[in-house]
Design a protein around this motif. Sequence first.
Motif, PDB file in Angstrom:
ATOM      1  N   ASP A 121       0.842  -1.140   0.014  1.00  0.00           N
ATOM      2  CA  ASP A 121      -0.130  -0.149   0.011  1.00  0.00           C
ATOM      3  C   ASP A 121       0.756   1.367   0.026  1.00  0.00           C
ATOM      4  OD1 ASP A 121      -2.226   1.748   0.200  1.00  0.00           O
ATOM      5  OD2 ASP A 121      -2.858   1.207   2.089  1.00  0.00           O
ATOM      6  N   VAL A 122       1.757   1.366  -0.980  1.00  0.00           N
ATOM      7  CA  VAL A 122       2.626   2.503  -1.191  1.00  0.00           C
ATOM      8  C   VAL A 122       1.857   4.024  -1.169  1.00  0.00           C
ATOM      9  CG1 VAL A 122       4.455   3.435  -2.613  1.00  0.00           C
ATOM     10  CG2 VAL A 122       4.344   1.035  -2.435  1.00  0.00           C
ATOM     11  N   LYS A 123       0.685   3.729  -1.669  1.00  0.00           N
ATOM     12  CA  LYS A 123      -0.012   5.336  -1.632  1.00  0.00           C
ATOM     13  C   LYS A 123      -0.200   5.648  -0.245  1.00  0.00           C
ATOM     14  CE  LYS A 123      -3.914   7.707  -3.527  1.00  0.00           C
ATOM     15  NZ  LYS A 123      -5.040   7.553  -4.601  1.00  0.00           N
ATOM     16  N   GLY A 124      -0.596   4.779   0.668  1.00  0.00           N
ATOM     17  CA  GLY A 124      -0.961   4.998   2.005  1.00  0.00           C
ATOM     18  C   GLY A 124       0.271   4.993   2.767  1.00  0.00           C
ATOM     19  N   PHE A 125       0.999   4.318   2.519  1.00  0.00           N
ATOM     20  CA  PHE A 125       2.241   4.015   3.414  1.00  0.00           C
ATOM     21  C   PHE A 125       3.552   4.205   2.609  1.00  0.00           C
ATOM     22  CE2 PHE A 125      -1.003   1.897   5.380  1.00  0.00           C
ATOM     23  CZ  PHE A 125      -1.150   2.161   6.880  1.00  0.00           C
ATOM     24  N   PRO A 126       4.074   5.511   1.966  1.00  0.00           N
ATOM     25  CA  PRO A 126       4.941   5.590   1.316  1.00  0.00           C
ATOM     26  C   PRO A 126       6.294   5.329   1.493  1.00  0.00           C
ATOM     27  CG  PRO A 126       4.250   7.788   1.854  1.00  0.00           C
ATOM     28  CD  PRO A 126       3.372   6.810   2.471  1.00  0.00           C
ATOM     29  N   THR A 127       6.559   5.384   2.764  1.00  0.00           N
ATOM     30  CA  THR A 127       7.960   4.946   3.475  1.00  0.00           C
ATOM     31  C   THR A 127       7.824   3.866   4.693  1.00  0.00           C
ATOM     32  OG1 THR A 127       7.855   6.726   5.131  1.00  0.00           O
ATOM     33  CG2 THR A 127       8.673   7.125   3.102  1.00  0.00           C
ATOM     34  N   ALA A 128       9.083   3.065   5.004  1.00  0.00           N
ATOM     35  CA  ALA A 128       9.233   2.227   5.920  1.00  0.00           C
ATOM     36  C   ALA A 128      10.374   2.919   6.707  1.00  0.00           C
ATOM     37  CB  ALA A 128       9.326   0.802   5.465  1.00  0.00           C
TER      38      ALA A 128
END
Length: 217
Positions: A121-128
């Motif tokens: 879910d890169v849109k909602g969570f663009p980074t780790a």
Amino acid sequence: MKTNFLKITALVAFVAFSSCKDKAEEAETKAAEEAAVAKSTAVTFKADTDRSTIVWKGFKPTGSHEGTISIKEGNIAVNDKTVESGKFTIDMSTIVVTDIPESEEGNAKLQGHLSGPDFFDVKGFPTAEFEVTGLENKEGKTMLSGNLTMKGETNNISFPVKTSFDEDMMTLKSETFTIDRSKWNIKYGSKSFFDDLGDKFINDDIELTVNLVAKKA
């Protein structure tokens, strides 16, 4: 008929055993811990994002896929060539598939699937994010521990690393290790969440290899 059944059962067991044997050891995973704090005498190294990368590999009954993810930014504090603290941001939008040629439709399809809500879910969570909580020698290996935050979930993981220094540069490279994606709420095709998948499941294990190159700030 009974003989054939036993042969098939033995073959399935052998394949399953071989698959498990080929995978890297799972990182010790536990609840998040307090971040490490470096001494005032520590030297800061800044991540060289062009030369640093994380290699990933995922598994399913019919095979595997692999690729890379880039480190967006990060710093690591070192005292007498020992890591004391550090924090790194991983750019999830840089997920790349390397085992399928870019020219093939399957490459973009898989990359899109991994980036979508089913997986990371890169849109909602663009980074780790990974933040160091400690470093210790254990059974002849140097174990790096840190809080890994992904998809809004944080767990502490420990895995073996080796560090080297060359003038104002340092390299930190991990052994290949696995994490259990279900602990970061990545549910798609996971038998940890669904019991009606048959042979359509995707393994919870994700192999990771970290190669961090950093320059003295």
